[in-house]
Design a protein around this motif. Structure first.
Motif, short mmCIF file in Angstrom:
data_model
loop_
_atom_site.label_atom_id
_atom_site.label_comp_id
_atom_site.label_asym_id
_atom_site.label_seq_id
_atom_site.Cartn_x
_atom_site.Cartn_y
_atom_site.Cartn_z
N MET A 1 0.88 -1.19 -0.08
CA MET A 1 0.04 -0.07 0.05
C MET A 1 0.96 1.10 -0.08
O MET A 1 0.29 2.26 -0.20
CB MET A 1 -0.95 0.04 1.23
N GLY A 2 2.31 1.20 0.27
CA GLY A 2 3.20 2.25 0.12
C GLY A 2 3.54 2.73 1.56
O GLY A 2 4.31 3.62 1.55
N TYR A 3 2.97 1.76 2.43
CA TYR A 3 3.55 2.40 3.94
C TYR A 3 4.96 1.47 4.44
O TYR A 3 5.07 0.38 4.00
CB TYR A 3 2.59 2.29 4.87
N GLU A 4 5.55 2.02 5.17
CA GLU A 4 6.71 1.62 5.86
C GLU A 4 6.52 0.64 6.76
O GLU A 4 5.54 0.79 7.42
CB GLU A 4 7.70 2.90 6.44
N VAL A 5 7.22 -0.55 6.65
CA VAL A 5 6.78 -1.74 7.64
C VAL A 5 8.16 -2.01 8.11
O VAL A 5 9.00 -2.34 7.46
CB VAL A 5 6.40 -2.81 6.76
N VAL A 6 8.38 -2.36 9.65
CA VAL A 6 9.32 -2.82 10.03
C VAL A 6 8.90 -4.34 10.54
O VAL A 6 7.83 -4.38 11.52
CB VAL A 6 10.14 -2.03 11.37
N MET A 7 9.72 -5.32 10.35
CA MET A 7 9.41 -6.56 10.59
C MET A 7 10.41 -7.27 11.63
O MET A 7 11.52 -7.21 11.67
CB MET A 7 9.01 -7.67 9.65
N VAL A 8 9.88 -7.54 12.96
CA VAL A 8 10.64 -7.95 14.19
C VAL A 8 10.39 -9.49 14.31
O VAL A 8 9.12 -9.95 14.33
CB VAL A 8 10.34 -7.48 15.39
N SER B 1 15.63 -10.35 16.94
CA SER B 1 15.27 -9.22 17.63
C SER B 1 14.07 -9.38 18.32
O SER B 1 13.05 -10.45 18.04
CB SER B 1 14.97 -8.19 16.72
N GLU B 2 13.67 -8.63 19.61
CA GLU B 2 12.59 -8.79 20.25
C GLU B 2 12.21 -7.69 20.53
O GLU B 2 12.90 -6.55 20.87
CB GLU B 2 12.76 -9.79 21.32
N VAL B 3 10.82 -7.30 20.74
CA VAL B 3 10.22 -5.98 21.19
C VAL B 3 10.27 -6.07 22.70
O VAL B 3 9.95 -6.93 23.59
CB VAL B 3 8.82 -6.01 20.73
N GLU B 4 10.74 -4.94 23.18
CA GLU B 4 11.09 -5.02 24.65
C GLU B 4 10.19 -3.78 25.43
O GLU B 4 9.67 -4.27 26.50
CB GLU B 4 12.48 -4.24 24.88
N VAL C 1 8.44 2.31 20.34
CA VAL C 1 8.86 0.96 20.46
C VAL C 1 10.35 0.78 20.69
O VAL C 1 10.95 1.27 20.03
CB VAL C 1 8.01 0.00 19.46
N ILE C 2 10.49 0.05 21.54
CA ILE C 2 12.15 -0.31 21.70
C ILE C 2 12.43 -1.65 21.44
O ILE C 2 11.45 -2.58 22.01
CB ILE C 2 12.53 0.07 23.48
N ILE C 3 13.05 -2.03 20.32
CA ILE C 3 13.39 -3.28 20.01
C ILE C 3 14.81 -3.71 20.36
O ILE C 3 15.75 -2.87 20.17
CB ILE C 3 13.06 -3.25 18.49
N ARG C 4 14.93 -4.82 20.87
CA ARG C 4 16.24 -5.41 21.23
C ARG C 4 16.58 -6.18 20.03
O ARG C 4 16.18 -7.33 19.84
CB ARG C 4 16.34 -6.29 22.44
N LYS C 5 17.82 -5.69 19.55
CA LYS C 5 18.30 -6.59 18.43
C LYS C 5 19.46 -7.22 19.00
O LYS C 5 20.53 -6.61 19.49
CB LYS C 5 18.95 -5.60 17.19
N LYS C 6 19.22 -8.64 19.16
CA LYS C 6 20.40 -9.33 19.69
C LYS C 6 21.56 -9.53 19.06
O LYS C 6 21.68 -9.76 17.93
CB LYS C 6 19.74 -10.78 20.28
N ALA C 7 22.76 -9.58 19.66
CA ALA C 7 24.03 -9.79 18.98
C ALA C 7 24.04 -11.01 18.13
O ALA C 7 23.79 -11.94 18.77
CB ALA C 7 25.03 -9.62 20.10
N ARG C 8 24.34 -10.78 17.03
CA ARG C 8 24.31 -11.99 16.34
C ARG C 8 25.75 -12.55 16.11
O ARG C 8 26.03 -13.71 15.57
CB ARG C 8 23.94 -11.63 14.70
#
Lengths: 184, 314, 291, 671
Positions: free
Chosen positions: D162-169, D215-218, D229-236
């Protein structure tokens, strides 16, 4: 078992009586058959437990004439595994009480065992095993069977001739006579 | 002169002189020796008036929310409980506060004392001598055992030497041993309580002294009963409306009241308000397993929100 | 010395005497007191229960009241322990039955007493280390099939002990006395209880299945904790071998008898036959030779 | 003096059948303040609304009470009605005469009396109503999708299109979810990976989608249109920007066959550095810090070294050595990303029931009793056995395979009374797969009822029986135990009414039911929404608002709502995308004016409201040395908790003030 069951003649009174005596909710059963599957005695009976449950749901009097309700060993397997928390042994117990009252006992020997057992408890406060065994031998007309077992046990002192009577028998027997107050 | 009082004054003067605090709240001699009175000392001269004895029944923490300067307060164990409760609510700041704890063996219940020795308003002298309280009235010295006249609450207190404080003053003491006198029959039901309180509250003159003496009642001019809502908590002298006022107050201090009894001692018509607060306190304890005045970092249970409360699960 | 209120139950007075004597002897040895409940009566067993569940609860309640001055009840018979446990749960809510008890001069206070089976009591003792140092001749090399039967761990809501489908407490006890429990399939299958008098054929079939499973698992002996199980399983083995396809005869013992043997308790007190004693010695000898 | 009009609705016979509406209407005219009263057949109909509008105008009414159905149904309708008549739409009160009276009261007289009381209360309340005006909030047109299974993928693609920005966690190293673990899908038997992986690639390549795996939503704060929203991107420990996906590192990891691979349900191993499966997106490995030798060995810089001793070296590090790109970065740390979103989509999926709770089926200890998910991996050609159906105990082909349905479904005693909806179908599918691979095997399915409501579903189950020879037995299995290297199974055939026993069973597949994710309640709490008794996310209305949850701007799709199959998961994902689209079509949102407000003059600054507010909408402010609490109206959800906690009565919920509530009570008590 012959004729078909007329579903419109569901005997609600019988159904309620079973529920009262057993403390179990019959309609909780969805007849999955897990009780029959695990029941140790079911293969030796006329009908398996889940059919007992179904007939009880109908309030069908036919179930009162079943052997199964007398031969339940109360081992708790069905209750342990029932997905709906139904204690089928309690339902069998309730049905056997009604069956006895209505004179529809299908297994006289089992009924005698129960009767003699309770009699022994009531008269002595405890069970006197020897008199129970003798009574059972009489009831099953198996007079000589197991003598090979019984006599050595007797000789080892495992069957004392006289039972122990408890001291406070008087008060003990009151526990049999007074009825639950909410009953009437 | 009592050693404890000397220590108390010395500490107070030291704190003032070193500029640690600008005001000391404590007790001083009242208009008669059975009635200690609050003292607010800003200088050494006033601090020399500080005393501590079984007649110091005011809960001084009531003044804390109104003072914003650096303050030292002299606290007996129950007052310290109030201070903890106020800290837990964030109503006062620990940084601004210096607590001088005093070991306390019990406080005299003025009602019991009066019953035992006659009108204490006319006392010319009073003190604790050994295990007895001696009061001089009309030149006659009357003696009564301390255990007879101590507050009920003091009989079950086990905090006498363990006061939440910055410094402790006084030697460790033994608690007063006596029996609490409950007027409540063991099988008191709703009907008994209804009868009891309608009788008691019939005397209430709505002076609000209970509220003024209470450390938990810091809303002051904003107090809910200020609304004086007709038929609910109206201004009439009416047992029902008085009951409504006191019930509302009991609910408002639920989970925050340490049952110090300051309200009851302030009541000019002698309504046993502690009983009411004890009943509510019991319910709070049972429902939330919460002890008021125990932790400085735990808000009262009726003022908290847990995410589980958002209907999750059940 | 910790003490239990001891409820022997009718069978332990008679046909299961050796369970009674061996249990008492073992507990005496490990220093746990047993005080027999004065003038105890029938537990209310499943038979009474099926005639009137309230009467069963009431007569079980009588024993609870009599025991409440002594302490928690230990009832070796599985039927007794489950009946008494159930009564405790029932009496919590059954005011009328409590009134009935009061009429008979017995006041039951909910929460005043609790009930455990012999296995539970022993298991606790093992966990608490009470048997440490008491095992003088460990039953090394003896392979035992621990048989729980039905009511020791079932129904779980009432028994509130061990896993109803795969219990392991008796195995733990057996390991503690040096024996080697086998893993087998029939440890919680029913033995047919008192129906030996009613439907002998049915009961013998059930017993045969249980014993054959133990034999297939290569057990030297079956240990039980219930008078009815022990008798059903132990008796009639020659008959079953002839007519029911029992693979071989196998000793069936109360677990306390084996514990007693490991603790060097006098065989007379344990009611152990010479055959068993010889079997134990043989296994111990074999283990020595191998080890 | 207020001029209140009362309108009593018959709701056909719904209300009038039990309540004497005429009597209620007549009694209402005598209530102080009421100047007009009437009753109509259907107030919500156009004709009914016209009556209301006309009456307001003719009688110069300034407040309205409508006695009708629940405000949940028609409050909005009537708000618009009174607005059309020129009143503020909050000068309206609804007395619920249907749900609260006629539907729940047996006696006619009682019902009528109760209806009169409720109308009195409503008049009392509306008399003190004040006009309210909605606020305005801007909308951040970006969506957060939590969960990268098929539902999340579909929702993300649709919103992005639809033209909207999405972040997938996604919390796993790769997207794909449960569907990626499946072999074939029912009822078409097409390959799961074949239809899923193109979608996964689409997500990775979509210009509007940013993918955050591992990553997880914190934490979630804010409100519709404006979530923080605060998202924790775990160290890979592998730099995603550099890694080319050659996977050279994986082959060299000394632990490569040592760690159970979660994707294979533990039935195949992985290394400490791994991608969960071949088609993983992104195809960038992660290093598992629970196992990695390098990461577990002590950091030489932090170890105290005694004189004369050598500095310890870190262990292993082979992956870093073989990486030609230098993508392995052992110093990576968890990263906290703070982002703003206008909408949040939950697509966190489901778990499978833990069959170790079934002691009677071996409690997970009999090797040849496996779960349906195990079977999916075993039968899959990229799975641990390369698609060969074998017995885990000895690797041989099973001759007799038994499927047991409803393991962890419809079992109240095990805490799962509900039907998992997918097991009947996947069991039929698995039975077919057995037949395809093992033409000679005997196949049995123990079932209670077959639930095959879906397009082509019933036919599919019949095919399993008729064409593929699966023997369906109606009855639940009571016990499974091992005997002589096979299994014995005790069951019942309830249709013949007999217990049955089955010896020499080689493989048992348990149709384990769907349960909520173990941390679903925790996640719901983080987001400030609710779950049902079983941990599934609660929707606002199961029929009419099936993908909305009770926090505005948050939506849910797929199996986190309740057990469902792929078509339903995809359908709800599409629905969510549509809902997000509707939300994002606004530049500005009107906020509900029924929010709390705090009178600073009455506030005693006790802070109770701050600490009880579930939405962190209240803060302490200071003005000229006086502290007082203040409500952020955009964050306030109007729950009223602050108002209940406020001792001086400074916190009031607009439209539900203490004054209004007390007047209602007084009206009923007839003070």
């Amino acid at each position: 078992m012959g004729a078909s069951v007329q579903l419109r003649s569901i005997d609600m009174d019988l159904k309620k009586e079973i529920e009262r005596l057993s403390g179990q909710k019959l309609d909780a059963c969805y007849l999955c058959g897990k009780c029959s599957a695990g029941c140790p005695v079911a293969p030796y009976q006329d009908i398996p437990p889940h059919v007992v449950m179904r007939m009880a749901q109908w309030g069908s009097k036919k179930v009162l004439g079943s052997k199964m309700i007398w031969n339940c060993a109360s081992c708790g397997t069905c209750y342990t595994r029932c997905p709906n928390n139904i204690d089928v042994a309690r339902v069998c117990g309730a049905l056997s009480q009604i069956s006895r009252r209505e004179g529809l006992v299908a297994d006289k020997v089992a009924a005698t065992l129960r009767e003699k057992f309770v009699e022994s408890v009531k008269n002595n406060g405890r069970v006197h095993e020897l008199s129970l065994v003798v009574a059972m031998k009489m009831a099953s007309r198996d007079y000589l069977g197991d003598l090979d077992i019984g006599i050595p046990m007797f000789l080892k002192g495992k069957f004392p001739l006289f039972g122990h009577k408890i001291k406070d028998l008087n008060n003990f027997q009151k526990l049999f006579d007074s009825k639950k107050k909410g009953d009437k | 002169m009592d050693k404890l009082e000397l220590q108390l004054r010395a500490k107070a003067i030291e704190l003032l002189e070193e500029g640690e605090v600008s005001i000391i709240i404590g007790w001083g001699p009242g208009w008669n020796s059975t009635k200690a009175t609050p003292v607010f000392a800003r200088d050494g001269e006033t601090a020399e008036k500080l005393i501590f004895n079984p007649f110091c029944f005011n809960n001084l923490s009531v003044y804390l929310p109104r003072i914003s300067e650096k303050t030292a307060i002299i606290a007996k164990p129950c007052d310290a409980g109030s201070i903890v409760a106020l800290l837990a609510e964030g109503k006062i700041s620990r940084d601004n506060l210096y607590i001088i704890g005093v070991a306390c063996q019990g406080i005299v219940d003025p009602v019991k004392l009066e019953a035992a020795v006659g009108s204490i308003d006319d006392a010319t002298a009073a003190c604790l001598e050994g295990d007895n309280i001696v009061v001089e009235i009309d030149g006659e010295a009357k003696q009564v055992s301390f255990a007879e006249v101590a507050l009920d609450r003091c009989m079950s207190c086990n905090q006498q030497n363990n006061v939440f404080s910055d410094v402790m003053v006084g030697e460790p003491v033994q608690p007063v041993v006596g029996e609490a006198r409950s007027v409540v029959p063991e099988d008191a039901g709703a009907a008994w309580w209804r009868g009891f309180w309608s009788k008691e509250f019939d005397r209430c003159i709505r002076c609000y002294a209970c509220r003024e003496a209470c450390p938990a009642c810091y809303c002051r001019d904003n107090c809910a009963v200020q609304a004086l809502r007709e038929r609910w908590t109206g201004p009439r002298l009416d047992a029902q409306e008085a009951l409504m006022f006191h019930a509302q107050r009991a609910m408002h201090v639920a989970g925050r009241c340490i049952e110090c009894g300051a309200c009851e001692r302030a009541c000019p018509v002698g309504i046993p308000l502690t009983l009411l607060h004890e009943q509510v306190g019991k319910a709070v304890k049972k429902l939330f397993n919460f002890n008021v005045g125990e932790k400085v970092d735990e808000r009262p249970p009726l003022e908290t929100f847990r995410k589980e409360e958002l209907e999750s699960g059940h | 010395m910790p003490a239990y209120a001891y409820f022997p139950g009718c069978s332990l007075e008679a046909s299961a005497k050796e369970f009674d004597t061996s249990f008492r002897a073992v507990f005496d040895k490990i220093g746990v007191g047993l005080k027999e409940i004065p003038d105890w009566s029938c537990c209310g067993s499943s038979q009474v229960h099926k005639v009137d569940k309230d009467v069963a609860t009431a007569i079980a309640g009588r024993n609870l009241v009599l025991a409440s001055d002594i302490g928690d009840i230990v009832a070796p018979c599985a039927f007794c322990s489950i009946s008494l446990k159930e009564a405790i749960i029932k009496l919590e809510h059954e005011g009328p039955i409590r009134s009935t008890l009061i009429e008979a001069g017995l006041e039951y206070l909910p929460g005043s007493v609790s009930v455990i089976s012999a296995v539970e009591a022993t298991y606790r003792a093992v966990e608490e280390g009470l048997i440490d140092g008491k095992v003088q001749s460990p039953l090394t090399g003896l392979k035992v099939a621990a048989y729980y039967g039905c009511l020791l761990v079932r129904p779980p809501k009432i028994a509130q002990f061990d896993d109803p489908e795969n219990p392991s407490s008796m195995e733990r006890i057996m390991v503690a006395v040096g024996a080697a429990p086998v893993d087998w399939s029939h440890k919680t299958e029913c033995c047919g209880n008192a129906y030996i008098f009613v439907n002998k054929d049915m009961t013998l079939n059930l017993v045969r299945d249980v014993l054959n499973a133990a034999i297939e698992a290569n057990a030297d002996a079956v240990v039980t904790a219930c008078p009815l199980c022990q008798q059903n399983l132990a008796m009639r083995q020659p008959h079953m071998k002839q007519n029911y396809g029992l693979k071989r005869e196998i000793p069936v013992l109360y677990f306390t008898q084996l514990m007693g043997a490991a603790m060097n308790i006098d065989g007379q007190q344990l009611g152990l036959s010479g055959n068993i004693v010889r079997l134990i010695n043989k296994r111990q000898q074999e283990a020595k030779e191998v080890g | 003096m207020a001029r209140v009009g009362v309108f009593i609705c018959h709701c056909g016979a719904n209300i009038a059948g039990k309540v004497d509406v005429e009597a209620v209407s007549e009694a209402a005219i005598n209530i102080p303040g009421v100047v007009y009263s009437s009753h109509q057949k259907y107030s919500c109909s156009e004709a009914g609304q016209k009556v209301i509008i006309d009456a307001i105008k003719e009688n110069r009414l300034d407040r309205v009470v409508i006695g009708s159905c629940s405000p949940k149904m028609h409050e909005n309708t009537f708000r618009k009605t009174v607005q059309q008549a020129g009143l503020n739409s909050y000068m309206l009160e609804i007395a619920n005469l249907r749900e609260h009276v006629s539907w729940v009261t047996a006696d006619k007289d009682e019902a009528t009396k109760k209806a009169m009381d409720l109308v009195k209360a409503a008049v009392g309340k509306v008399s003190f109503a004040k006009p309210l005006t909605p606020g305005q909030v801007p909308v951040e047109k970006r969506a957060l999708v939590i969960g990268g299974g098929i539902a999340g993928i579909q929702a993300a693609l649709d919103i992005a299109d639809m033209g909207y920005e999405v972040v997938m966690v996604e919390r796993e190293p790769s997207i794909g979810g449960r569907m990626a673990q499946l072999d074939k899908t029912f009822p078409t038997l097409d390959c799961s990976a074949c239809i899923l992986s193109p979608r996964m690639v689409d997500v990775a390549q979509h210009p509007n989608i940013r993918l955050l795996t591992y990553s997880e939503v914190e934490n979630v704060n804010g409100y519709v249109g404006n979530f923080n929203v605060i998202i924790r991107k775990k160290a890979r420990f592998v730099d995603e920007r550099i890694c080319t996906g050659c996977l050279e590192c994986m082959g060299k990891c000394p632990l490569k066959k040592k760690i159970p691979n979660e994707f294979e349900n533990g039935r195949a191993p992985r290394g400490a550095i791994y991608v969960p499966f071949a088609q993983a997106v992104p195809k960038v490995p992660v290093i598992d810090k629970e196992y990695c030798r390098y990461l577990l060995s002590p950091d030489p810089d932090k170890v105290e070294v005694k004189e004369g001793e050598k500095k310890p070296k870190r262990k292993c590090g082979v992956c870093a050595k073989v990486c030609t790109q230098g993508a392995v970065d052992f110093n990576q740390q968890d990263e906290l990303i703070s982002e703003k979103f206008g909408a949040i989509v939950l697509a966190t999926g489901f778990n499978l029931f833990d069959h170790s709770k079934y002691g009677e089926y071996g409690a997970g200890k009999i090797p040849d009793v496996i779960t349906a998910l195990d079977f999916e991996r075993i039968v899959n050609s990229s799975g641990p056995t390369e698609g060969k159906i074998v017995r885990p105990s000895n690797g041989e082909k099973p001759k007799r395979v038994v499927f047991i349905q409803c393991v962890g479904s419809r079992d109240e005693a095990k805490g799962v009374p509900y039907c998992s909806r997918i097991c009947c179908m996947y069991t039929a599918k698995q039975a077919i797969l057995v037949r395809e691979k093992l033409p000679d095997a005997e196949i049995y399915v123990f079932y209670m009822d077959i639930r095959a409501a879906g397009k082509g579903y019933e036919e599919f189950v019949l095919r399993a029986q008729r064409e593929y020879g699966a023997n369906y037995v109606r009855g639940r299995v009571s016990r499974i135990y091992e005997s002589n290297g096979h299994m014995v199974l005790k069951a019942a055939d309830t249709l013949v009414g007999m217990p049955v026993e089955m010896d020499d069973v080689d493989l048992v597949v348990l149709a384990t039911g769907s349960i909520a994710r173990e941390d679903s309640v925790e996640l719901a709490n983080t987001i400030g929404i609710t779950t049902d008794n079983h941990g599934f996310i609660s929707e606002v209305h199961p029929k009419l608002r099936p993908v909305e949850v009770p926090r505005e701007g948050v939506f849910a799709c797929g199996a986190c709502l309740s057990p469902r199959d792929i078509p339903d998961a995809v359908a709800t994902a599409g629905a969510v995308a549509a809902k997000v689209g509707v939300l994002f079509s606004n530049d500005i949102l009107m906020s509900d004016p029924m929010v709390a407000e705090i009178d600073p003059l009455k506030c005693a600054a006790c802070g109770a409201c701050v600490s009880v507010c579930p939405y962190s909408a209240i803060t302490m402010e200071e003005f000229r040395g006086k502290k007082f609490a203040k409500v952020n109206e955009a964050m306030c959800q109007g729950c009223g908790t602050c108002s209940a906690a406020c001792r001086p009565g400074a916190a009031q919920l607009k439209g539900q003030t203490d004054e209004q509530i007390l007047r209602s009570i007084e009206a009923v008590l007839q003070w």
